[in-house]
Scaffold this active site. Structure first.
Site, PDB file in Angstrom:
ATOM      1  N   HIS A 171      28.833 -44.784  11.654  1.00 56.83           N
ATOM      2  CA  HIS A 171      29.290 -45.764  12.634  1.00 56.83           C
ATOM      3  C   HIS A 171      30.807 -45.746  12.715  1.00 56.83           C
ATOM      4  O   HIS A 171      31.495 -45.220  11.836  1.00 56.83           O
ATOM      5  CB  HIS A 171      28.829 -47.174  12.248  1.00 56.83           C
ATOM      6  N   HIS A 203      22.543 -51.861   9.802  1.00 56.22           N
ATOM      7  CA  HIS A 203      22.676 -52.074   8.362  1.00 56.22           C
ATOM      8  C   HIS A 203      23.664 -53.197   8.056  1.00 56.22           C
ATOM      9  O   HIS A 203      23.414 -54.032   7.182  1.00 56.22           O
ATOM     10  CB  HIS A 203      23.143 -50.781   7.684  1.00 56.22           C
TER      11      HIS A 203
END
Length: 264
Positions: free
Chosen positions: A210, A168
């Site tokens: 993440h 992303h």
């Protein structure tokens, strides 16, 4: 008159009840794996006999883990900012590769001018390049993602096993540079594009998808990917020429095979 044994039992029951009341959120907090006690605990033993590079690397990994856990305030509904989790997930979805590919291919097919089709063609190629590069690095590094809300049905279809780097973040940085260079011609549009890229990257940390290093490396990689696409920019005329050459070679090859079969 109560016996000594019954008084001892009643005292033990009252003490157990007071201990249970003093920790009312213990069972509730354990439903969130990212903030549960012992979750994501990693030991970084440091010995003075190790090289300085190894000591520095272990220290940076420890800081990365600590900061990532601090930022994961939307990891689940019981998190400190769990009430805004649906909004953060919506921002996260805006950076997913599927809607971007669908939108660019649709714009490519429905483009009204050659310039629009050329832009959408190169954006589609950039998205495919980003997808392949991120997949290759993730497969090579194989860094596990932080613990996340396993009851999230939507995430079960889109969250991957490996976290380094953040796809992303790389996609947001690459698309932001693309729009800033090709489409964003006003100051307000530039602020909107940069703000979107920052929010998408931040959503990965707030949702504990993440680590901080994953997002940072993803942003750097996406920034560099646009530089590569800028050097390999495909013009519409060049694409038409290449397609015409390939079509002509295929027709000549088919004609040659037909002539050989006809002579025999």
């Amino acid at each position: 008159m109560s016996s000594p044994a019954s008084r001892r039992n009643s005292c033990r029951g009252a003490a157990a009840g007071s201990r249970a009341e003093s920790h009312p959120g213990r069972r509730r907090a354990s439903s969130c794996p990212y903030f549960s006690p012992g979750a994501q605990s990693e030991d970084f033993p440091v010995s003075l006999s190790q090289p300085m590079f190894a000591i520095t690397l272990r220290f940076l990994l420890a800081v990365d883990l600590w900061l990532s856990k601090r930022l994961g305030v939307c990891a689940c509904e019981e998190s400190p900012w769990g009430s805004i989790r649906p909004l953060v997930r919506l921002v996260e979805f805006s950076g997913h590769v599927i809607p971007w590919l669908i939108g660019t291919v649709y714009s490519l097919l429905r483009g009204e001018s050659v310039a629009e089709q050329e832009l959408m063609l190169n954006l589609t190629l950039a998205l495919i390049l980003d997808l392949l590069v991120v997949r290759a690095v993730k497969t090579l590094v194989r860094r596990r993602t932080p613990a996340q809300n396993r009851s999230d049905i939507f995430s079960a279809f889109f969250v991957e096993r490996y976290s380094f780097p953040s796809g992303h973040a790389s996609r947001a940085a690459m698309c932001a540079r693309f729009f800033l260079a090709q489409l964003a011609d006003t100051a307000s549009m530039r602020v909107l594009v940069v703000g979107w890229a920052v929010l998408v990257s931040l959503s990965r940390l707030l949702l504990a998808r993440h680590y901080v290093t994953d997002v940072g490396f993803g942003l750097a990689m996406g920034y560099c990917q646009y530089s590569v696409m800028e050097r390999l920019w495909v013009t519409w005329d060049c694409l038409q020429d290449q397609l015409f050459i390939k079509l002509r070679e295929s027709l000549d090859r088919a004609y040659g095979l037909w002539m050989v079969d006809w002579k025999h």
